[in-house]
Design an enzyme around this catalytic site. Sequence first.
Site, PDB file in Angstrom:
ATOM      1  N   GLU A 204      49.716  91.399   6.060  1.00 14.49           N
ATOM      2  CA  GLU A 204      49.544  89.959   5.944  1.00 14.49           C
ATOM      3  C   GLU A 204      50.371  89.461   4.763  1.00 14.49           C
ATOM      4  O   GLU A 204      50.449  90.121   3.718  1.00 14.49           O
ATOM      5  CB  GLU A 204      48.069  89.605   5.703  1.00 14.49           C
ATOM      6  N   ASP A 229      42.463  85.634  27.945  1.00 14.19           N
ATOM      7  CA  ASP A 229      41.872  85.240  26.668  1.00 14.19           C
ATOM      8  C   ASP A 229      42.879  84.492  25.812  1.00 14.19           C
ATOM      9  O   ASP A 229      42.537  83.511  25.146  1.00 14.19           O
ATOM     10  CB  ASP A 229      41.361  86.479  25.919  1.00 14.19           C
TER      11      ASP A 229
END
Length: 289
Positions: A204, A229
């Site tokens: 990240e 989804d």
Amino acid sequence: MSSSFQSISGQSLGSLDQLKAQASRDPKGSVRETAKQFESLFMQEVMKSMRASTLSSGMLDNNATQLGTEMLDTQFAGKLTGLPGGLSDAITRQLQRQMGVQDLSPENIKKNSQTTLAQALPALATKGIPNHVQGFIQKHDAAARAASAATGIPASFMVAQAAHESGWGKREITGADGSKSYNVFGIKATPGWTGKTVDVQTTEVINGQAHKVTAKFRAYGSYDEAFKDYAKVISSNERYAKVVAQAQNGNAAGFARGLQQAGYATDPAYAEKLAKVISTTQRVQSTLA
């Protein structure tokens, strides 16, 4: 061999006007003739390459013997062309798919022959697409089309995003035991997620610095579930409304930027990278069946 293929496509396109004229009279025959011409030229290039790799004696070689050899090779190539199950059969099917004409009716041939043959032959000659890229696109095509029908996002955009997130399927998210999550979109398990999850170490970017963190990602029972989804996440979340609008307008760059701005990923170069993969995907899809 690329120069040989370019030579082949150039010679084939030279007779394109004749093929167009024939298309209006005999649609199926015109496509078949195109395929046979391409195969014949290909076989001649193969024969030429074989001759070039064989040492000649040099004693009796002259312009006359060279001409005789070329004529003989042309005859051999002609006899090897058009055999059942051969290259021309495969090229015929490819041209039909490239032209987008299934019934090959004269009306449809006339409509499509102006551009499609010119586009199809170079595509066949220069298609150097890695197998894993072809396989990834073909594997997820049906699921992407179903998700596209539900969201209006082009299937190519979704396949490209799945390709970018998973490295064309080479970096799919797996559980600690090696089990597949089928999560090719890198969707994290938010607090409202009640399905299965897998813990994965990921990178990240926080305040401009890359950090290794462990995060929970959603796990599915199939790729179809993953695409469904993804479609639900993108279409039902208000922060992605502009993203969907850009996609529905066919704006690949706007779609990619919108995802980054909406916080889909922390990579500051995410939009640029995704836009490139979308371009690659669309280019590949234009040459695939």
